[in-house]
Motif scaffolding. Structure first.
Motif, PDB file in Angstrom:
ATOM      1  N   PHE A  19       0.858  -1.184   0.000  1.00 43.49           N
ATOM      2  CA  PHE A  19       0.000   0.000   0.000  1.00 43.49           C
ATOM      3  C   PHE A  19       0.894   1.234   0.000  1.00 43.49           C
ATOM      4  O   PHE A  19       1.829   1.354   0.787  1.00 43.49           O
ATOM      5  CB  PHE A  19      -0.931   0.040   1.205  1.00 43.49           C
ATOM      6  CG  PHE A  19      -1.687   1.336   1.268  1.00 43.49           C
ATOM      7  CD1 PHE A  19      -2.740   1.553   0.407  1.00 43.49           C
ATOM      8  CD2 PHE A  19      -1.300   2.343   2.130  1.00 43.49           C
ATOM      9  CE1 PHE A  19      -3.416   2.760   0.415  1.00 43.49           C
ATOM     10  CE2 PHE A  19      -1.969   3.548   2.147  1.00 43.49           C
ATOM     11  CZ  PHE A  19      -3.035   3.757   1.293  1.00 43.49           C
ATOM     12  N   GLU A  34       0.461   5.606  -0.571  1.00 40.92           N
ATOM     13  CA  GLU A  34      -0.472   6.715  -0.764  1.00 40.92           C
ATOM     14  C   GLU A  34      -0.361   7.332  -2.156  1.00 40.92           C
ATOM     15  O   GLU A  34      -1.353   7.767  -2.722  1.00 40.92           O
ATOM     16  CB  GLU A  34      -0.252   7.780   0.305  1.00 40.92           C
ATOM     17  CG  GLU A  34      -0.661   7.319   1.678  1.00 40.92           C
ATOM     18  CD  GLU A  34      -0.425   8.366   2.763  1.00 40.92           C
ATOM     19  OE1 GLU A  34       0.087   9.468   2.434  1.00 40.92           O
ATOM     20  OE2 GLU A  34      -0.773   8.079   3.915  1.00 40.92           O
ATOM     21  N   ALA A  51      -2.345   5.145  -4.444  1.00 37.24           N
ATOM     22  CA  ALA A  51      -3.770   5.322  -4.157  1.00 37.24           C
ATOM     23  C   ALA A  51      -4.273   6.655  -4.713  1.00 37.24           C
ATOM     24  O   ALA A  51      -5.387   6.726  -5.251  1.00 37.24           O
ATOM     25  CB  ALA A  51      -4.014   5.250  -2.660  1.00 37.24           C
ATOM     26  N   ARG A  89     -11.592   4.466  -8.381  1.00 39.57           N
ATOM     27  CA  ARG A  89     -11.422   4.002  -6.996  1.00 39.57           C
ATOM     28  C   ARG A  89     -11.869   2.552  -6.863  1.00 39.57           C
ATOM     29  O   ARG A  89     -11.235   1.752  -6.169  1.00 39.57           O
ATOM     30  CB  ARG A  89     -12.204   4.896  -6.028  1.00 39.57           C
ATOM     31  CG  ARG A  89     -11.609   6.264  -5.856  1.00 39.57           C
ATOM     32  CD  ARG A  89     -12.255   7.031  -4.720  1.00 39.57           C
ATOM     33  NE  ARG A  89     -13.691   7.201  -4.846  1.00 39.57           N
ATOM     34  CZ  ARG A  89     -14.284   8.190  -5.488  1.00 39.57           C
ATOM     35  NH1 ARG A  89     -13.566   9.113  -6.095  1.00 39.57           N
ATOM     36  NH2 ARG A  89     -15.606   8.268  -5.525  1.00 39.57           N
ATOM     37  N   ALA A 122      -9.146   0.314  -8.172  1.00 38.91           N
ATOM     38  CA  ALA A 122      -8.055   0.196  -7.197  1.00 38.91           C
ATOM     39  C   ALA A 122      -8.495  -0.647  -5.997  1.00 38.91           C
ATOM     40  O   ALA A 122      -7.700  -1.436  -5.464  1.00 38.91           O
ATOM     41  CB  ALA A 122      -7.604   1.587  -6.741  1.00 38.91           C
ATOM     42  N   GLU A 123      -9.736  -0.500  -5.566  1.00 39.57           N
ATOM     43  CA  GLU A 123     -10.219  -1.272  -4.417  1.00 39.57           C
ATOM     44  C   GLU A 123     -10.298  -2.765  -4.723  1.00 39.57           C
ATOM     45  O   GLU A 123      -9.970  -3.592  -3.871  1.00 39.57           O
ATOM     46  CB  GLU A 123     -11.585  -0.750  -3.960  1.00 39.57           C
ATOM     47  CG  GLU A 123     -11.489   0.572  -3.236  1.00 39.57           C
ATOM     48  CD  GLU A 123     -12.851   1.160  -2.877  1.00 39.57           C
ATOM     49  OE1 GLU A 123     -13.882   0.476  -3.055  1.00 39.57           O
ATOM     50  OE2 GLU A 123     -12.862   2.314  -2.422  1.00 39.57           O
ATOM     51  N   LEU A 151      -6.483   0.868   1.886  1.00 32.17           N
ATOM     52  CA  LEU A 151      -6.859   1.765   0.792  1.00 32.17           C
ATOM     53  C   LEU A 151      -8.135   2.530   1.135  1.00 32.17           C
ATOM     54  O   LEU A 151      -8.204   3.747   0.957  1.00 32.17           O
ATOM     55  CB  LEU A 151      -7.047   0.978  -0.504  1.00 32.17           C
ATOM     56  CG  LEU A 151      -7.383   1.803  -1.740  1.00 32.17           C
ATOM     57  CD1 LEU A 151      -6.208   2.705  -2.117  1.00 32.17           C
ATOM     58  CD2 LEU A 151      -7.742   0.895  -2.900  1.00 32.17           C
ATOM     59  N   TYR A 199      -7.452   5.194   3.643  1.00 31.08           N
ATOM     60  CA  TYR A 199      -6.773   6.335   3.029  1.00 31.08           C
ATOM     61  C   TYR A 199      -7.777   7.223   2.300  1.00 31.08           C
ATOM     62  O   TYR A 199      -7.763   8.448   2.455  1.00 31.08           O
ATOM     63  CB  TYR A 199      -5.677   5.875   2.065  1.00 31.08           C
ATOM     64  CG  TYR A 199      -5.079   7.043   1.321  1.00 31.08           C
ATOM     65  CD1 TYR A 199      -4.220   7.933   1.972  1.00 31.08           C
ATOM     66  CD2 TYR A 199      -5.406   7.286  -0.003  1.00 31.08           C
ATOM     67  CE1 TYR A 199      -3.705   9.028   1.302  1.00 31.08           C
ATOM     68  CE2 TYR A 199      -4.883   8.369  -0.677  1.00 31.08           C
ATOM     69  CZ  TYR A 199      -4.034   9.243  -0.020  1.00 31.08           C
ATOM     70  OH  TYR A 199      -3.521  10.335  -0.681  1.00 31.08           O
ATOM     71  N   TYR A 200      -8.651   6.619   1.507  1.00 31.99           N
ATOM     72  CA  TYR A 200      -9.644   7.410   0.777  1.00 31.99           C
ATOM     73  C   TYR A 200     -10.571   8.142   1.745  1.00 31.99           C
ATOM     74  O   TYR A 200     -10.920   9.296   1.527  1.00 31.99           O
ATOM     75  CB  TYR A 200     -10.444   6.533  -0.185  1.00 31.99           C
ATOM     76  CG  TYR A 200      -9.673   6.134  -1.424  1.00 31.99           C
ATOM     77  CD1 TYR A 200      -8.662   6.944  -1.942  1.00 31.99           C
ATOM     78  CD2 TYR A 200      -9.949   4.953  -2.084  1.00 31.99           C
ATOM     79  CE1 TYR A 200      -7.963   6.581  -3.079  1.00 31.99           C
ATOM     80  CE2 TYR A 200      -9.250   4.587  -3.229  1.00 31.99           C
ATOM     81  CZ  TYR A 200      -8.253   5.412  -3.716  1.00 31.99           C
ATOM     82  OH  TYR A 200      -7.562   5.053  -4.845  1.00 31.99           O
TER      83      TYR A 200
END
Length: 180
Positions: free
Chosen positions: A93, A95, A98, A108, A111-112, A124, A127-128
């Motif tokens: 992971f 940032e 992301a 998103r 990415a998820e 993740l 972070y979002y």
């Protein structure tokens, strides 16, 4: 390089549909909508209602074109998914990685799905959340910041014409090797 053992990896088709699940739901709606508009256009044409024919013809074309846009968007998000999965696998992971996919709900989600298949989805999502992204943020942020986005090459190439990305890793093989 990723150090944890990989969770079971789904098939390519399962990943493809999970990445674009919202898009493919809208695809079904656009197909149904196109069919309804086609029926209305057909009736207007055969009953010689010219103005109604123009109206229903415009509605049909709008909906029909969206079928192809949704398919192209789904393809592009799958390319994002493959790239994100490779990046998360190589660096864990991160940032900066992301942040690359924060722009739209569909990116998103790509990415998820990649993060979930590597076992780092919660990092993740956290972070979002910390960046102010909420579940109901469907409209891409760039659309709100730049109202003339439709006239920019970057919008078309990034949204519908993403280049094919060849994954650097065979995750099924890696998962099988890590489980032995």
């Amino acid at each position: 390089m990723f150090t944890k053992s990989l969770p079971p990896q789904p098939s390519i088709f399962v990943s493809y549909f999970r990445v674009g699940r919202l898009l493919y739901l809208s695809l079904i709606l656009f197909v149904l909508e196109s069919w309804l508009y086609w029926e209305a256009l057909y009736r207007a044409y055969h009953e010689s209602y010219f103005l109604w024919g123009l109206f229903w013809g415009w509605c049909f074309m709008f909906s029909f074109v969206h079928i192809y846009l949704v398919l192209m968007d789904g393809w592009s998000r799958y390319q994002n998914y493959k790239r994100a999965k490779d990046q998360f696998f190589m660096y864990g992971f991160n940032e900066r990685i992301a942040e690359t996919y924060i722009s739209s709900k569909c990116q998103r989600m790509a990415a998820e799905v990649a993060a979930e298949e590597l076992g780092i989805k919660e990092e993740l999502k956290n972070y979002y959340r910390s960046r102010g992204v909420r579940w109901f943020h469907y409209i891409p942020y760039f659309m709100l910041r730049d109202p003339v986005f439709l006239f920019k090459k970057s919008f078309w190439s990034r949204t519908f014409l993403e280049k094919n990305y060849k994954s650097k890793f065979n995750f099924h093989t890696i998962q099988l090797e890590s489980s032995i």
